[in-house]
Design an enzyme around this catalytic site. Sequence first.
Site, PDB file in Angstrom:
ATOM      1  CD  GLU A  50      20.720   3.514 -19.442  1.00 41.29           C
ATOM      2  OE1 GLU A  50      19.598   3.634 -18.916  1.00 41.29           O
ATOM      3  OE2 GLU A  50      20.881   3.437 -20.673  1.00 41.29           O
ATOM      4  CG  ASP A  75      19.193  -4.921 -18.813  1.00 41.63           C
ATOM      5  OD1 ASP A  75      18.816  -6.055 -18.436  1.00 41.63           O
ATOM      6  OD2 ASP A  75      18.596  -3.881 -18.498  1.00 41.63           O
ATOM      7  CG  ASP A 124      12.753  -3.612  -9.053  1.00 43.21           C
ATOM      8  OD1 ASP A 124      12.385  -3.073  -7.996  1.00 43.21           O
ATOM      9  OD2 ASP A 124      12.283  -4.695  -9.458  1.00 43.21           O
ATOM     10  CE  LYS A 128       7.295  -7.753  -1.371  1.00 44.39           C
ATOM     11  NZ  LYS A 128       6.714  -9.041  -1.837  1.00 44.39           N
ATOM     12  CG  ASP A 160       9.786   6.257 -10.409  1.00 44.15           C
ATOM     13  OD1 ASP A 160      10.786   5.560 -10.678  1.00 44.15           O
ATOM     14  OD2 ASP A 160       8.667   5.770 -10.179  1.00 44.15           O
TER      15      ASP A 160
END
Length: 223
Positions: A50, A75, A124, A128, A160
Amino acid sequence: MGSKNKLKRFKENESFENVIQPSREEVLKGFSLKGKWQSYFKNNNPIVLELGCGKGEYSVALAQKYPEKNFIGVDIKGARFWRGAKTALESGFHNVAFLRTQIELIDHCFAKNEVSEIWITFPDPQIKYKRTKHRLITKPFLEKYQSILNPNGLVHLKTDSEFLHGYLLGLLHEGHHEIIFAHHDIYNSSSPPSEATAIQTFYEKQYLELKKAITYVKFRTKY
């Protein structure tokens, strides 16, 4: 999160047997676990990553649901996945670990064919334009994923962000990759894959309460 709390979590992570925290130099010069992750888990079960695992709740939930697989949450923010690592230890889940490193170094951490699946959950979207290179589903990232996935390896994106969903589909069509399943509103799909809906993160549940659509894509890279 206060700095004292972060320092406490960093210290605890150092004592957790399920947390691996190599330096950037160690990763670049020859990471000791590359190609040897099945030895780390002491079995030959498939390895699932993940990426951008955050607090690690999804990695832990996957490990609980699929005990026949090994899971690694990746991460760079160790103070976040401290929660998942601690929960896994307290629950006695031996098929989940956490790797603290930058995701752009993922091909230095895993060998060719070593990984069977990759999950990217609610990253995220980096909307931009100047942040494009940081999206976890750009062409360079997809090439890195293919370099460590086995020939039948799968990638899952659950988000989402309609923008990110559409951006990925554009990349996949352009590159003639194999799209196995894609839907812009997975919980309103007539036959969603069970793996896409079986586990919900804290934020995912909040999005659903707000009637926000959750998108999902399952695919294989073909470079």
